[in-house]
Design a protein around this motif. Structure first.
Motif, short mmCIF file in Angstrom:
data_model
loop_
_atom_site.label_atom_id
_atom_site.label_comp_id
_atom_site.label_asym_id
_atom_site.label_seq_id
_atom_site.Cartn_x
_atom_site.Cartn_y
_atom_site.Cartn_z
N LEU A 28 -40.94 31.90 2.88
CA LEU A 28 -39.87 31.02 2.41
C LEU A 28 -39.98 30.78 0.91
O LEU A 28 -38.97 30.68 0.21
CB LEU A 28 -39.91 29.69 3.16
N VAL A 76 -37.05 30.73 -2.33
CA VAL A 76 -36.77 29.51 -3.09
C VAL A 76 -37.27 29.63 -4.52
O VAL A 76 -36.89 28.82 -5.37
CB VAL A 76 -37.38 28.25 -2.42
N ILE A 113 -29.81 30.38 -0.27
CA ILE A 113 -31.22 30.35 0.13
C ILE A 113 -31.38 29.75 1.52
O ILE A 113 -32.29 30.13 2.26
CB ILE A 113 -32.03 29.59 -0.93
N SER A 149 -33.28 31.68 4.36
CA SER A 149 -34.38 31.03 5.08
C SER A 149 -34.20 31.14 6.58
O SER A 149 -35.18 31.36 7.32
CB SER A 149 -34.48 29.56 4.66
N ILE A 154 -36.68 22.64 1.25
CA ILE A 154 -35.93 23.79 0.73
C ILE A 154 -34.95 23.35 -0.35
O ILE A 154 -34.87 23.96 -1.42
CB ILE A 154 -35.21 24.52 1.88
#
Length: 252
Positions: A65, A69, A115, A119, A147
């Motif tokens: 992840l 990011v 994103i 994700s 996030i």
């Protein structure tokens, strides 16, 4: 035009601009897929052997992840600012009511959406291709603030790079130079006991460390506190967003 309508109009334009760049769309989603396939499937973890990737598969979900990011906002926002500067768009924007903070907020919102989708793709691939398990949906909702805050932080960081770099190529080079060490030295893929003792405290200086530790507390070690990580990430997100908004040029 109200502030919300200005932000919505700029965000809509940024979203359609992203969709028109087919190559950017492809690699934005293909890169995390490639990462999961290489590290999660081809390089299988061996918990008893030690060395790199010796932890169980679920340990590395924060690293997957963290890739999106970190890399996506840095390159997209930085490149967008460089592109606007090269095309003399900031002189035109200076004649409109849209402020620098509103411009960055609109582009940050688009990055949150992009994103967020990436994700979800990563979570699905990790569940499908590895032995990792994740908490139920209620637990996964706790990932959202991490996030969002990480995207806000690195969009602000990307805006700073866009201002400092003198071209789009310069932005890409600078973002890769910064992002690659952060990705592997922020308690993501490399554990602290694999680093020299003197380097351990330096890991805490990376903003990405607090994202990785918070996500790991939610997905890998449920019940472990993560309020400190969330608080630090929120403070850094505000600081970088304000600095990034201030760095956006009003004229060329």
């Amino acid at each position: 035009m109200s502030r919300s309508r200005r932000i919505r109009a700029e965000a809509t334009a940024a979203w359609h601009s992203f969709l028109r760049r087919k190559t950017a769309v492809f690699f934005t989603f293909f890169f995390p897929v490639l990462l999961v396939v290489i590290f999660g499937v081809l390089v299988r973890t061996q918990p008893t052997d030690g060395g790199l990737f010796a932890e169980p598969a679920g340990y590395y979900l924060p690293g997957y992840l963290a890739t999106v990011v970190l890399f996506t906002p840095l390159s997209r926002v930085g490149s967008e600012i460089a592109r606007h500067r090269d095309d003399n768009r900031f002189e035109k924007l200076a004649t409109t009511p849209l402020t620098r903070g509103e411009w960055l907020l609109a582009h940050t919102a688009v990055n949150v959406l992009i994103i967020g989708l990436a994700s979800l793709l990563i979570l699905g691939l990790v569940l499908l291709l590895t032995t990792a398990s994740v908490p139920p949906v209620v637990g996964l909702l706790l990932l959202l603030p991490f996030i969002v805050l990480a995207v806000v932080l690195f969009c602000g960081f990307g805006a700073l790079l866009g201002r400092l770099a003198d071209s789009q190529d310069g932005v890409i080079a600078a973002s890769n130079t910064i992002a690659l060490p952060l990705l592997f030295l922020s308690d993501t893929f490399i554990t602290l006991d694999q680093l020299p003792a003197w380097f351990g405290p330096l890991v805490d200086l990376s903003p990405l460390t607090y994202f990785a530790r918070g996500v790991r507390a939610i997905t890998y070690t449920p019940g472990e506190p993560y309020a400190t990580e969330l608080g630090v990430l929120a403070a850094l997100a505000v600081a970088f967003f304000v600095a990034g908004a201030y760095a956006i040029p009003r004229t060329d």
